[in-house]
Design an enzyme around this catalytic site. Structure first.
Site, PDB file in Angstrom:
ATOM      1  N   THR A  77      -7.977   8.753   5.713  1.00  0.00           N
ATOM      2  CA  THR A  77      -8.155   7.443   5.085  1.00  0.00           C
ATOM      3  C   THR A  77      -9.488   7.434   4.344  1.00  0.00           C
ATOM      4  O   THR A  77     -10.277   8.388   4.430  1.00  0.00           O
ATOM      5  CB  THR A  77      -8.179   6.315   6.131  1.00  0.00           C
ATOM      6  OG1 THR A  77      -9.338   6.476   6.954  1.00  0.00           O
ATOM      7  CG2 THR A  77      -6.912   6.298   6.980  1.00  0.00           C
ATOM      8  N   MET A 107     -11.968   5.719   5.190  1.00  0.00           N
ATOM      9  CA  MET A 107     -13.026   5.677   6.195  1.00  0.00           C
ATOM     10  C   MET A 107     -13.512   7.075   6.594  1.00  0.00           C
ATOM     11  O   MET A 107     -14.667   7.247   6.967  1.00  0.00           O
ATOM     12  CB  MET A 107     -12.538   4.925   7.432  1.00  0.00           C
ATOM     13  CG  MET A 107     -13.593   4.672   8.455  1.00  0.00           C
ATOM     14  SD  MET A 107     -12.911   3.594   9.735  1.00  0.00           S
ATOM     15  CE  MET A 107     -14.150   3.792  10.980  1.00  0.00           C
ATOM     16  N   TYR A 133     -20.304   1.747  16.572  1.00  0.00           N
ATOM     17  CA  TYR A 133     -18.847   1.829  16.436  1.00  0.00           C
ATOM     18  C   TYR A 133     -18.203   2.138  17.785  1.00  0.00           C
ATOM     19  O   TYR A 133     -17.235   1.493  18.192  1.00  0.00           O
ATOM     20  CB  TYR A 133     -18.478   2.902  15.402  1.00  0.00           C
ATOM     21  CG  TYR A 133     -17.002   2.987  15.127  1.00  0.00           C
ATOM     22  CD1 TYR A 133     -16.382   2.072  14.283  1.00  0.00           C
ATOM     23  CD2 TYR A 133     -16.211   3.983  15.692  1.00  0.00           C
ATOM     24  CE1 TYR A 133     -15.024   2.140  14.015  1.00  0.00           C
ATOM     25  CE2 TYR A 133     -14.856   4.066  15.434  1.00  0.00           C
ATOM     26  CZ  TYR A 133     -14.268   3.144  14.595  1.00  0.00           C
ATOM     27  OH  TYR A 133     -12.924   3.211  14.344  1.00  0.00           O
TER      28      TYR A 133
END
Length: 147
Positions: free
Chosen positions: A87, A89, A52
């Site tokens: 969120t 995520m 990521y």
């Protein structure tokens, strides 16, 4: 890498292709604005997220390259680097009291951000108010990257 880096690359490619076809309207000096989504992890590393972090670092550098190459055509390209937001995520962090406390402590403004905070920055970067801005990776992170 497919979504975070290649997806952004293709988005830039096709947006630029369209923008270059457009004639400038009378009184306008800019062809358009591209706003990419990077992450605070394009600026600083975080635990156990090498892919990521690498993909978002690629977005930050791609943004600078596009801004440099297409500035003569009056195409703006900037990135937003959101910090930790409430969120889906980040649900794993929100559900772990120890991790959540660590993340909240790392933000000078306290707590996690809201998606609305990022949206406001995007609106600014897409406006005439940003007519002298290109190639910027703007952290919208509640001060996370200054700690």
């Amino acid at each position: 890498m497919e979504i975070n880096a290649k997806g952004v690359f293709l988005g830039c490619k096709y947006a630029i292709t369209q923008m270059l076809k457009q004639d400038l309207l009378p009184g306008l000096t800019d062809r358009g604005w591209i706003i990419n989504t990077a992450s605070v992890q394009s600026i600083v590393a975080y635990h156990n997220t090498p892919a990521y972090t690498a993909s978002k670092g690629a977005v930050a550098q791609l943004t600078k390259q596009v801004a440099l190459d297409y500035a003569p055509h009056r195409i703006h390209c900037n990135a937003i680097s959101p910090g930790f937001l409430r969120t889906v995520m980040t649900q794993n962090l929100q559900n772990d009291p120890a991790s959540l406390a660590e993340i909240e402590k790392a933000h000078p403004f306290g707590g996690m951000g809201r998606t609305e905070d990022v949206a406001k920055a995007a609106v600014f970067l897409a406006s005439d108010d940003a007519s002298w801005i290109t190639g910027v990776n703007l952290p919208v992170d509640g001060g996370y990257t200054i700690v």
